[in-house]
Design a protein around this motif. Structure first.
Motif, mmCIF file in Angstrom:
data_model
loop_
_atom_site.group_PDB
_atom_site.id
_atom_site.type_symbol
_atom_site.label_atom_id
_atom_site.label_comp_id
_atom_site.label_asym_id
_atom_site.label_seq_id
_atom_site.Cartn_x
_atom_site.Cartn_y
_atom_site.Cartn_z
ATOM 1 N N SER A 49 28.797 -34.405 -4.559
ATOM 2 C CA SER A 49 29.682 -35.457 -4.067
ATOM 3 C C SER A 49 29.561 -35.589 -2.560
ATOM 4 C CB SER A 49 31.137 -35.177 -4.460
ATOM 5 O OG SER A 49 31.603 -34.001 -3.819
ATOM 6 N N ILE A 50 29.949 -36.763 -2.088
ATOM 7 C CA ILE A 50 29.956 -37.048 -0.650
ATOM 8 C C ILE A 50 31.279 -37.725 -0.324
ATOM 9 C CG2 ILE A 50 28.845 -38.278 1.248
ATOM 10 C CD1 ILE A 50 26.267 -38.315 -0.412
ATOM 11 N N ASP A 51 32.014 -37.142 0.600
ATOM 12 C CA ASP A 51 33.205 -37.789 1.148
ATOM 13 C C ASP A 51 32.742 -38.587 2.351
ATOM 14 O OD1 ASP A 51 34.417 -36.178 -0.712
ATOM 15 O OD2 ASP A 51 35.712 -35.131 0.699
ATOM 16 N N PHE A 52 33.126 -39.879 2.401
ATOM 17 C CA PHE A 52 32.692 -40.723 3.505
ATOM 18 C C PHE A 52 33.753 -41.760 3.837
ATOM 19 C CE2 PHE A 52 31.400 -42.867 -0.332
ATOM 20 C CZ PHE A 52 31.353 -44.225 -0.071
ATOM 21 N N GLU A 53 33.607 -42.377 4.989
ATOM 22 C CA GLU A 53 34.523 -43.424 5.441
ATOM 23 C C GLU A 53 33.746 -44.687 5.768
ATOM 24 O OE1 GLU A 53 36.688 -42.200 8.910
ATOM 25 O OE2 GLU A 53 38.048 -40.928 7.769
ATOM 26 N N LEU A 54 34.304 -45.815 5.365
ATOM 27 C CA LEU A 54 33.812 -47.126 5.782
ATOM 28 C C LEU A 54 34.930 -47.762 6.589
ATOM 29 C CD1 LEU A 54 32.205 -48.467 2.465
ATOM 30 C CD2 LEU A 54 31.092 -47.258 4.356
#
Length: 157
Positions: A49-54
């Motif tokens: 998994s990857i936690d990311f922000e847009l």
């Protein structure tokens, strides 16, 4: 911490999708990456998994396998102030995907997006129902939403 976070299930393209979204939205970043261990269920060492922000909105992307796919029942709205923003997000997000109608599209990963001028809710929510309906009629004829045409429909009613 954000209370509700969209969670996107990909077959095995989570990292590719995240990098794609980061290339489109300014002020975006990867927060953390988690990898599968020896107990799986994915290949050891591969991205789980990857936690990311847009632009400040948190998301999680998971490589969960082919069990689930995306549908239009869930989509993300990109609110745009200008025609240039509409053009940018429409072209970038639809590249390799599928353009639909009324500002809707699917990206190359099957995720649904709505690219919407911020003036649209104001125009279709106008107390003058004749004006609101003219804007709605104009919108229903469009693929990519055209700010000038929407405003013209409102002004001409």
């Amino acid at each position: 911490m954000q209370r509700v976070t969209p969670f996107l299930w990909f077959n095995n393209q989570a990292e590719e999708a995240v990098n794609y979204y980061l290339s489109i939205f300014e002020d975006s970043r990867i927060l953390t990456k988690t990898r599968y261990g020896e107990v799986g269920p994915g290949p050891e060492g591969s991205i789980m998994s990857i936690d990311f922000e847009l632009q400040g909105q948190a998301f999680v992307a998971l490589n969960g396998g082919p069990h689930f796919t995306f549908s239009e029942a869930v989509s993300f709205v990109v609110n745009c102030e200008t025609a240039e923003e509409v053009d940018h997000y429409w072209e970038k997000l639809s590249a390799g995907g599928e353009k639909s109608h009324c500002g809707w599209l699917k990206d190359q990963f099957g995720v649904s997006w709505q690219v919407v001028p911020t003036l649209l809710p104001r125009l279709i929510g106008d107390a003058n129902q004749e004006k609101a309906q003219m804007v709605m009629a104009a919108m229903l004829q469009m693929q990519k939403l055209d700010i000038v045409a929407l405003q013209t429909a409102y002004d001409d009613a």
